[in-house]
Structure formats: C-alpha cells, structure tokens
Scaffold this motif. Structure first.
Motif, mmCIF file in Angstrom:
data_model
loop_
_atom_site.group_PDB
_atom_site.id
_atom_site.type_symbol
_atom_site.label_atom_id
_atom_site.label_comp_id
_atom_site.label_asym_id
_atom_site.label_seq_id
_atom_site.Cartn_x
_atom_site.Cartn_y
_atom_site.Cartn_z
ATOM 1 N N VAL A 1 -30.695 14.754 13.145
ATOM 2 C CA VAL A 1 -31.080 13.422 13.614
ATOM 3 C C VAL A 1 -30.104 13.032 14.721
ATOM 4 C CG1 VAL A 1 -31.184 10.980 12.975
ATOM 5 C CG2 VAL A 1 -32.107 12.722 11.431
ATOM 6 N N PRO A 2 -30.591 12.564 15.857
ATOM 7 C CA PRO A 2 -29.682 12.316 16.979
ATOM 8 C C PRO A 2 -28.820 11.083 16.772
ATOM 9 C CG PRO A 2 -31.893 11.599 17.535
ATOM 10 C CD PRO A 2 -32.000 12.306 16.211
ATOM 11 N N PRO A 3 -27.594 11.093 17.301
ATOM 12 C CA PRO A 3 -26.734 9.911 17.238
ATOM 13 C C PRO A 3 -27.276 8.770 18.089
ATOM 14 C CG PRO A 3 -25.465 11.907 17.693
ATOM 15 C CD PRO A 3 -26.905 12.249 17.881
ATOM 16 N N PRO B 1 -35.034 8.739 20.464
ATOM 17 C CA PRO B 1 -36.093 9.673 20.023
ATOM 18 C C PRO B 1 -37.483 9.135 20.373
ATOM 19 C CG PRO B 1 -35.328 8.375 18.168
ATOM 20 C CD PRO B 1 -34.514 7.929 19.349
ATOM 21 N N TYR B 2 -37.912 9.377 21.581
ATOM 22 C CA TYR B 2 -39.202 8.840 22.023
ATOM 23 C C TYR B 2 -40.380 9.746 21.674
ATOM 24 C CZ TYR B 2 -38.139 12.026 25.901
ATOM 25 O OH TYR B 2 -37.805 13.127 26.658
ATOM 26 N N GLU B 3 -40.132 10.923 21.136
ATOM 27 C CA GLU B 3 -41.212 11.874 20.854
ATOM 28 C C GLU B 3 -42.201 11.320 19.836
ATOM 29 O OE1 GLU B 3 -37.882 14.214 22.525
ATOM 30 O OE2 GLU B 3 -38.086 12.617 21.039
ATOM 31 N N PHE B 4 -43.494 11.466 20.107
ATOM 32 C CA PHE B 4 -44.533 10.950 19.203
ATOM 33 C C PHE B 4 -44.423 11.557 17.821
ATOM 34 C CE2 PHE B 4 -48.702 11.582 17.213
ATOM 35 C CZ PHE B 4 -49.077 10.262 17.018
ATOM 36 N N SER B 5 -44.156 12.861 17.743
ATOM 37 C CA SER B 5 -44.104 13.514 16.439
ATOM 38 C C SER B 5 -42.948 12.969 15.600
ATOM 39 C CB SER B 5 -43.984 15.035 16.592
ATOM 40 O OG SER B 5 -42.758 15.403 17.191
ATOM 41 N N PHE B 6 -41.832 12.627 16.230
ATOM 42 C CA PHE B 6 -40.714 12.014 15.504
ATOM 43 C C PHE B 6 -41.141 10.669 14.931
ATOM 44 C CE2 PHE B 6 -37.292 8.910 15.432
ATOM 45 C CZ PHE B 6 -36.310 9.550 14.699
ATOM 46 N N ALA C 1 -43.700 11.107 12.078
ATOM 47 C CA ALA C 1 -43.133 11.690 10.860
ATOM 48 C C ALA C 1 -42.147 10.763 10.169
ATOM 49 C CB ALA C 1 -42.456 13.019 11.191
ATOM 50 N N GLY C 2 -41.497 9.872 10.921
ATOM 51 C CA GLY C 2 -40.379 9.148 10.351
ATOM 52 C C GLY C 2 -40.474 7.642 10.277
ATOM 53 N N TRP C 3 -41.503 7.030 10.843
ATOM 54 C CA TRP C 3 -41.477 5.574 10.948
ATOM 55 C C TRP C 3 -41.619 4.877 9.601
ATOM 56 C CZ3 TRP C 3 -45.326 2.124 9.559
ATOM 57 C CH2 TRP C 3 -46.583 2.669 9.276
ATOM 58 N N ARG D 1 -32.203 19.329 21.951
ATOM 59 C CA ARG D 1 -31.544 19.730 23.200
ATOM 60 C C ARG D 1 -30.949 18.520 23.917
ATOM 61 N NH1 ARG D 1 -31.249 24.179 26.395
ATOM 62 N NH2 ARG D 1 -32.635 25.334 25.011
ATOM 63 N N ARG D 2 -31.644 17.385 23.902
ATOM 64 C CA ARG D 2 -31.077 16.173 24.510
ATOM 65 C C ARG D 2 -29.816 15.740 23.777
ATOM 66 N NH1 ARG D 2 -36.022 14.034 24.171
ATOM 67 N NH2 ARG D 2 -35.338 12.148 23.090
ATOM 68 N N ASN D 3 -29.836 15.882 22.464
ATOM 69 C CA ASN D 3 -28.645 15.607 21.659
ATOM 70 C C ASN D 3 -27.480 16.462 22.161
ATOM 71 O OD1 ASN D 3 -26.765 15.181 19.596
ATOM 72 N ND2 ASN D 3 -28.152 15.751 17.936
#
Length: 272
Positions: free
Chosen positions: A115-117, A122-127, A130-132, A217-219
């Motif tokens: 999980v990114p700091p 995290p703008y990705e739709f799948s994130f 899956a997590g909202w 990768r952005r992390n």
C-alpha cells in the motif's frame, strides 16, 4: 553500505487476512538459518473462523484500532528483539515495513505489493474498486469490515481456479478495522522519501488489482536516489494473494538472494 548480517525476520501482515498466511514463509526462511516471527495485529490473535464469528466488532477493540497504533505495535516488537531484524511486509504490511525502514528501526525491508505511503496517490480504478468498501463511507466505524467472497475474488485471487479461491477465502479472510484503512490516507502513512534509509526492496505483480504494478512503481520512484540501497522487481502472473500462490517460493527465493547480496559486500544503489 554496511553489510546486512541480521538473521532475524519479522513478517508484517496486511489488512483483511490472518497472520497465519506467513506459515510457509516462516518455514522456508527458518530452514535457511533465520529466526522468524509473524506477530498478529492487536485483536487478531485467533483463527480466521473465530475472528469471523466476532464480526461485526461493535467497538470491542479491532474496530477502533488506528494505523498509528498498529505501526507502534510493530515498532515495539522489532525494537524488543536482540538484533535489528529484517522486515518483510505484504500490502498494508508493506506500508508498515516502509515506515519501519524510514524510521531506521530495521536492518532492511521488503515491501511486497505495498500500500503506498502518503503522497503517492492511488488513482487506479482497480485499486478504488477493490478497496473503497473498507473505508466505511456512510457506514458505522463501530463495525468491522469483512470482505465478501465476491470482493475477495476481485481484490486478491483473480485468475485463480474457483475452488482455490474458495479455499483461500476460508483459510485467510478476517474482519478489518475501517479506521486503520482510513489511516492509510492520513499522516499516519507518512514516509520521508528524501531521507537515507536501510536497504529496501519493493516487489509487485502483473495481475494484482488492489495494488497494481504501476502503483507499486510510482511508490518506488518517489524515493530520492541517494546513498540508500533500493531495488524494484515485478513478477509476472502474481495477484494480491502472492503469499499463497503456487509461485510463492519463487518470490521467496528472489528475496533470499537479495538478502544474501546485502550480507556479502557493499552494493551500489540499483538503477531501474
């Protein structure tokens, strides 16, 4: 760089799942000379079946747990050991590992599908898909959140056979604190990306929906390239259930070899 000679590993568990998901990893590293620990989160030291029976928590403990408290829980554990350990964390446990590394509390860290700091949006739709739900928008924070099997299929075990998905759900899923999840969007998830730190490896998987590869990768890319040892590795065919997939040993082999490199001699920062 000072070689990393620690022979102690602390496995840091992520959200939604039991700490017993590390059992095979513990045996793997113990057979190679390491002393290992996989401490449960507060209020989670029971079997998945027992914990699911307590859902919803109704403010009995887990539902009010915060991310700050959880990070402090692991910080106290790692600093109580005879030597500075290596931290290996998955998902939210990967974020906690990044924080422990940033605080210089561990000899090295491995963040698996982390999980990114704070600051890595995290703008990705799948994130979001899956997590909202665990954020508990328009629901009571006094209740814990339990991932449904349908959401588990999308967030963790996509592309696996149905019977394996069901078995993994039964063996691993447990209720979660919505407050901890919200903490991932707050200053509790802060990492100083410019600070020099112990060696850190980030890994990702090509099939992961909840923490997709480009988010990992952005992390990684947020870290300043200073004198710190950083490495990034993507594995093909890995979803978010990476710890329990049939390929888990290949991931463990890669991590073990990375640790061996750290213990052998000074290493220049890796370029990606």
């Amino acid at each position: 760089m000072i070689p990393v000679n620690s022979k102690t590993i602390v496995f840091v568990t992520g959200a939604f799942v039991t700490h017993r998901g590390w059992d095979n990893w513990k045996l793997y590293f113990e057979s190679r000379g390491y002393t290992t620990y996989a401490p449960p989160w507060p209020f989670k030291d029971a079997s998945p079946q027992e914990l699911r029976a307590l859902h919803p928590d109704k403010n009995l403990g887990l539902s009010r747990l915060t991310l700050d408290e959880l990070v402090d829980h692991y910080a106290r554990f790692v600093t109580s050991l005879p030597e500075r350990p290596i931290a290996i964390g998955h998902s939210l446990g990967g974020l906690i590992t990044q924080i422990l590394v940033n605080r210089d509390l561990v000899a090295a860290g491995v963040a698996i599908h982390s999980v990114p700091p704070q600051g890595v949006f995290p703008y990705e739709f799948s994130f979001l898909k899956a997590g909202w739900k665990v954020l508990g928008i328009l629901t009571s924070l006094d209740d814990t959140y339990l991932m449904s099997f349908e959401d588990w299929q999308y967030a963790f075990v996509n592309e696996m056979p149905l019977e394996e998905q069901k078995a993994a759900y039964e063996a691993n899923t447990i209720p979660e604190s919505k407050v901890v999840a919200r903490g991932g969007l707050s200053s509790a998830a802060h990492v100083d990306f410019e600070k020099e730190h112990p060696p850190l490896l980030l890994t990702s998987g090509s099939l992961d929906n909840i923490i997709p590869e480009h988010l990992n990768r952005r992390n990684f890319n947020h870290y300043q390239k200073n004198n710190s040892i950083m490495e990034y590795q993507e594995f093909e065919g890995r979803n978010h259930f990476v710890l329990g997939q049939a390929t888990w040993r290949e991931d463990a082999d890669y991590i073990l070899n990375w640790l061996k490199k750290l213990s052998a001699a000074p290493v220049a920062p890796a370029a990606v």
